[in-house]
Motif scaffolding. Structure first.
Motif, short mmCIF file in Angstrom:
data_model
loop_
_atom_site.label_atom_id
_atom_site.label_comp_id
_atom_site.label_asym_id
_atom_site.label_seq_id
_atom_site.Cartn_x
_atom_site.Cartn_y
_atom_site.Cartn_z
N UNK A 1 0.84 -1.21 0.00
CA UNK A 1 0.00 0.00 0.00
C UNK A 1 0.87 1.25 0.00
N UNK A 2 1.86 1.29 0.88
CA UNK A 2 2.69 2.50 1.01
C UNK A 2 3.59 2.71 -0.20
N UNK A 3 3.74 1.68 -1.02
CA UNK A 3 4.52 1.85 -2.25
C UNK A 3 3.62 2.14 -3.46
N UNK A 4 2.32 2.01 -3.29
CA UNK A 4 1.44 2.04 -4.46
C UNK A 4 1.25 3.44 -5.04
N UNK A 5 1.00 3.48 -6.32
CA UNK A 5 0.68 4.75 -6.99
C UNK A 5 -0.52 5.41 -6.34
N UNK A 6 -1.49 4.58 -6.02
CA UNK A 6 -2.74 5.14 -5.49
C UNK A 6 -2.51 5.89 -4.18
N UNK A 7 -1.65 5.34 -3.33
CA UNK A 7 -1.37 5.97 -2.05
C UNK A 7 -0.88 7.40 -2.24
N UNK A 8 -0.09 7.62 -3.33
CA UNK A 8 0.49 8.95 -3.57
C UNK A 8 -0.33 9.80 -4.53
N UNK A 9 -1.45 9.26 -5.01
CA UNK A 9 -2.25 9.99 -6.00
C UNK A 9 -2.77 11.29 -5.40
N UNK A 10 -2.95 12.27 -6.26
CA UNK A 10 -3.39 13.59 -5.82
C UNK A 10 -4.68 13.50 -4.99
N UNK A 11 -5.59 12.61 -5.41
CA UNK A 11 -6.87 12.53 -4.71
C UNK A 11 -6.71 12.09 -3.26
N UNK A 12 -5.54 11.52 -2.93
CA UNK A 12 -5.35 11.04 -1.56
C UNK A 12 -4.39 11.89 -0.74
N UNK A 13 -3.86 12.95 -1.36
CA UNK A 13 -3.03 13.87 -0.58
C UNK A 13 -3.98 14.74 0.23
N UNK A 14 -3.62 15.00 1.48
CA UNK A 14 -4.43 15.84 2.37
C UNK A 14 -5.90 15.39 2.35
N UNK A 15 -6.10 14.11 2.39
CA UNK A 15 -7.46 13.56 2.30
C UNK A 15 -7.91 12.94 3.61
N UNK A 16 -7.10 13.10 4.65
CA UNK A 16 -7.47 12.55 5.95
C UNK A 16 -7.55 13.67 6.97
N UNK A 17 -8.61 13.66 7.77
CA UNK A 17 -8.71 14.62 8.86
C UNK A 17 -7.88 14.06 10.01
N UNK A 18 -6.92 14.86 10.48
CA UNK A 18 -6.04 14.40 11.56
C UNK A 18 -6.88 14.03 12.78
N UNK A 19 -6.59 12.88 13.35
CA UNK A 19 -7.19 12.57 14.64
C UNK A 19 -6.56 13.52 15.66
N UNK A 20 -7.20 13.70 16.83
CA UNK A 20 -6.58 14.57 17.83
C UNK A 20 -5.16 14.12 18.18
N UNK A 21 -4.93 12.81 18.29
CA UNK A 21 -3.57 12.34 18.60
C UNK A 21 -2.63 12.72 17.47
N UNK A 22 -3.07 12.50 16.24
CA UNK A 22 -2.24 12.85 15.08
C UNK A 22 -1.90 14.33 15.10
#
Lengths: 494, 434
Positions: A321-342
């Motif tokens: 997963x961490x090597x995959x194209x999809x992981x780095x695709x534009x649609x997945x950059x800044x696509x997660x809301x940080x958890x409070x711990x994060x």
């Protein structure tokens, strides 16, 4: 269409990609750490994070007590029994007081454990290990308030950590032998004569197959029978044979005299199981916005297959997963809301701010909706946009202000706050003559802290601000910029 | 300079316009627009919103119900509490504790002498006292019992009962400002799966602290946070993470402005200076401002009176009674009293017998109060027997979820069975024609 699960081309593993990887597979890192990751290259960088066994582990030197809530000794039981018969209210009250004291002590210990874990996330040389432990804590959600035994929570935490990147099968087997979970979902009361379905239901619905994914009420009922007798004695798992229903059962179209371990094996064989785990990992590591793109669905399907083919070993699936194209695709950059711990851990680990007070950070985490060892329900933290509302938005911004400046909600800290040298964030931009270009510093700070370019308008706003307070870059001004940048709504994403 | 001011005003205007976009309109406003809440007692004031408001007051630590609503007609009470029992009305003070105030002479029921404020309201016919409220197999842990009351579930698990009320009302979209708690964090009762509560100790803290570091930070902060979501997404496009965050940041700014300006106004009546009164003052200000909030939550602690309780509990009673009187007077002055019902509860009452330290230990059933012109005034249910006990504790007469059922059905017009996940007999504690 190409295969989104194919590895990214090595030359595309640039600074932005490395930072993305470090944020997602960990809690971010300083510009120097990001550059070091770029140097390792895609495969080397991913391996460094995923094969974390060789890395420095956070200090294990903790000294928690395992026996605060020990069961009553036979002598104590006898004393209580006699006091009840003799209506000796003084002895009853004394024993009750002692019990309450032990509970108070145990609550102090769980508070210390929360601080210990958050500090460990901040300090660990194995960020993915802590991140996965947090993921599994939310997946196999167990709350302290229900079980009221801090040592059992810590044992579970240790079990999840030691198996976090191993096989999901071991995690599932571990959780049905885990005293905290057995108590949380009432399996200590799941007996042959009166089965309790709680654990069986959640095992199918929340832990292994996902709600409505191909099982029936009957599977739950029969699954509960298979789990009868799984309980604990003191701090140890205990199989109470007398309470186990060894009779025939039909589970997922299979018949046999199944026990709990066999139930887990049957569930692992279901294709729904690998898909469900892949889906949850995807939401946690790749994208938690509503909806799913075609590439996203395809990636989940391929991850599920990797899990199935690899006996549920998580490391190979995560590595892919961490090597995959999809992981780095534009649609997945800044696509997660940080958890409070994060949010907190990444702020410290990437900006390099002082930790200030772990106690306060734990408190802030609670206020932002992520109380460690206390997920809101057995469903865990729903994550994504549910972290954000008008109240948590201020708490998030103010927590960042606190980390950057030491300023608390209740006013200035007493005494001088611990200094924060923020210049390391721009030092690499110094020209050969030793000067720093203010515009370049603003752009670099913003895109580093936000994990991407926020756009021309937003940069102009920050540049104008810097222009209004002075023309050159110094530590104080970098800190002022960081206060503003960390208050941008974009800062909540990673 | 002028440009800056103009821009700022423009931002504020844009903020309000955007905040009232359909996506953020609270569902209950739509409901009331459909006339579901039409009630002759309400909607008389032009310009005053018709929505009903529930204020919850939590007495934390386990309020001693038997020294709050006094069963002075029962000799057993004085046998169980020789030192700390409150004397019958008219009797001489004991241990410097004056005699009880009479609620119902025939039934031998009174109020703690320091609850004069509550007694005044009772005499005005706006107080309903429900006796002996509890639940089966009572839990005597503060922690667990409070969670049981807040979740409305005997296993103390899951979301809060008020949170579920909002979840049930609003189709998947949380309502900003729907529930506000005054305190460090939002109580579990207000937390839904979808709906999340706002909580602040003090309205001046419901804002960004960075501006206190240097005055120059305020304006750029405002511009960065009031930009709004930008162009609305096309109809079938899901909102992006970024635009969701920009929109929520703008909502937060608008809420903060509104709450802080509401609270900055002097109240119409004087409030006492202590904790609960100051919380109710803030709530009164927000109600007066016409905020769309439906549920407010206030709390006071210190009720865990294991030792030497007469003085401590007496002080708490005075604070409680005086606070609720001031709040009710404020609401009346605002002409908002008919819109508001206040519900008071504690996680449990205390043991019938006093203990050896002049205090009381954790017990079970206790009275609840409902205050407001809409309630059916009086004392409901019989006082639980002081002889027929369960391990030294009162047996409850009414399940607390029945009280919730009445509040939900009769006051908030919501289906209680769905929210409480079970059918609870509605004791009909309101006197509204509906």
């Amino acid at each position: 269409m190409g295969n989104p699960f194919q590895p990214l081309s090595k030359k595309d593993f640039d600074y932005g990609a490395a930072q993305h990887l470090l944020n997602r597979a960990g809690f971010g890192g300083t510009p120097a750490q990001v550059r070091a990751l770029v140097e390792l290259g895609l495969d080397g960088g991913v391996d460094y994070l995923v094969d974390f066994q060789g890395q420095r582990v956070a200090d294990e030197g903790i000294d928690f007590k395992s026996d605060i809530l020990r069961a009553q000794t036979p002598e104590e039981q006898e004393a209580l029994r006699r006091a009840r018969i003799e209506k000796d209210s003084e002895t009853i009250a004394r024993l009750e007081r002692e019990r309450q004291q032990r509970q108070t002590e145990d609550r102090a210990q769980i508070a210390a454990m929360k601080r210990w874990w958050l500090a460990r996330m901040i300090e660990s040389g194995r960020p993915l290990q802590e991140k996965l432990t947090l993921f599994w804590h939310g997946h196999f959600a167990t709350g302290y308030r229900t079980i009221e035994n801090s040592w059992h929570m810590l044992m579970q935490n240790g079990m999840l950590r030691s198996r976090c990147a191993g096989s999901f099968a071991d995690l599932a087997r571990g959780i049905v032998s885990d005293p905290a979970m057995l108590k949380y979902l009432d399996n200590d009361e799941n007996r042959k004569v009166s089965p309790n379905e709680n654990l069986a239901r959640e095992l199918l619905e929340l832990f292994m197959l996902g709600e409505g994914n191909g099982y029936t009420e009957r599977d739950i009922k029969e699954g509960a029978r298979a789990l009868t007798g799984r309980t604990f004695k003191g701090n140890e798992y205990f199989f109470d044979k007398a309470q186990h229903d060894g009779g025939g059962k039909q589970i997922m179209h299979r018949s046999g005299n199944f026990n709990g371990d066999e139930l887990v094996s049957i569930l692992l064989e279901q294709p729904a199981c690998s898909r469900f785990i892949a889906f949850k990992l995807y939401r946690f590591f790749v994208n938690d916005a509503p909806g799913l793109t075609r590439d996203g669905a395809e990636t989940i399907e391929r991850m599920a297959k990797a899990l199935r083919d690899g006996r549920y070993e998580l490391r190979p699936a995560l590595r892919a997963l961490f090597r995959s194209q999809h992981f780095y695709a534009l649609e997945n950059r800044l696509a997660i809301v940080k958890s409070p711990s994060q949010l907190m851990v990444q702020t410290v680990r990437s900006l390099g701010t002082p930790v200030r007070s772990v106690d306060r950070l734990v408190e802030a985490g609670d206020l932002m909706g992520q109380e460690l060892f206390q997920p809101p329900s057995v469903k865990g933290w729903p994550g994504g946009r549910s972290w954000i509302n008008t109240a948590t938005m201020f708490t998030r911004q103010n927590t960042a202000v606190y980390l950057v400046s030491g300023r608390t909600t209740r006013g200035p800290a007493t005494g001088a706050p611990e200094p924060f040298d923020a210049m390391h964030l721009v030092e690499h931009l110094r020209t050969t003559t030793g000067t720093l270009d203010p515009g370049e510093c603003v752009r670099s700070l913003a895109s580093f802290a936000l994990g991407g370019d926020p756009g021309h308008e937003r940069i102009t706003e920050l540049e104008d601000y810097l222009g209004s307070i002075g023309a050159t870059i110094n530590n104080e001004r970098v800190q002022a910029l960081l206060c503003l940048i960390s208050a941008m709504p974009e800062y909540q994403l990673c | 300079m002028f440009d800056a001011a103009f821009t700022r005003r423009l931002f504020l205007q844009r903020g309000c316009a955007l905040a009232s976009m359909a996506a953020t309109v609270p569902c209950f406003i739509e409901r009331s627009a459909l006339g579901i809440l039409g009630d002759p007692l309400l909607s008389s004031q032009p310009g005053v919103p018709d929505e009903r408001i529930l204020v919850i007051i939590q007495l934390g630590g386990g309020n001693d119900g038997l020294n709050t609503v006094i069963p002075f007609g029962d000799d057993e009470y004085y046998r169980a509490r020789p030192q700390i029992g409150v004397r019958a009305p008219g009797a001489a003070a004991l241990n410097s504790q004056p005699a009880a105030l009479t609620l119902d002479a025939n039934r031998g029921i009174g109020l703690h002498p320091n609850l004069e404020g509550l007694k005044t309201l009772y005499d005005e016919g706006v107080v309903s006292i429900v006796q002996g409220v509890g639940y089966p197999n009572p839990n005597r842990s503060h922690f667990t019992s409070m969670d049981i009351w807040q979740t409305g579930r005997l296993d103390a698990k899951g979301s809060g009962w008020i949170g579920r009320y909002f979840d049930n009302n609003c189709n998947g979209t949380p309502t900003p400002e729907a529930a506000i708690a005054i305190g460090r964090n939002a109580p579990l009762a207000l937390e839904g799966d979808i709906q999340k509560a706002i909580a602040f100790e003090n309205a001046s803290l419901f804002r960004w602290n960075g501006q206190d570091l240097h005055p120059s930070l305020k304006e750029p902060y405002d511009r960065l946070n009031r930009a709004g979501a930008g162009a609305a997404p096309a109809h079938n496009e899901p909102e992006t993470q970024k635009s969701f965050l920009l929109r929520t940041a703008l909502d937060a700014q608008v809420s903060s402005d509104r709450i802080r300006s509401a609270v900055a106004k002097e109240p119409l009546v004087a409030y006492p200076g202590h904790g609960l009164a100051q919380q109710l003052k803030i709530i009164g200000a927000m109600i007066r401002d016409g905020m769309p909030t439906r549920v407010y939550y206030a709390s006071m602690g210190g009720f865990d009176t294991h030792g030497g309780q007469v003085g401590t509990h007496g002080n708490l009673m005075r604070q409680f009674g005086d606070s609720i009187l001031a709040f009710q007077r404020d609401l009346k002055q605002q002409h908002n009293d008919a819109r508001v019902t206040t519900m008071v509860f504690s996680e449990f009452g205390r043991r019938v017998k006093q203990n050896a330290s002049g205090g009381t230990d954790h017990g079970t059933a206790a009275p609840m109060f409902l205050v407001g012109p809409a309630v059916k005034p009086g004392v409901f249910a019989n006082h639980p027997s002081l002889i027929d006990l369960d391990q030294g504790d009162l047996k409850y007469a009414i399940d607390f979820r029945s009280v919730y059922a009445s509040v939900l059905e009769d006051w908030l017009k919501a289906p209680s069975e769905k929210i409480l996940r079970g059918k609870f007999a509605n004791p009909r504690l309101f006197s509204l024609k509906s």
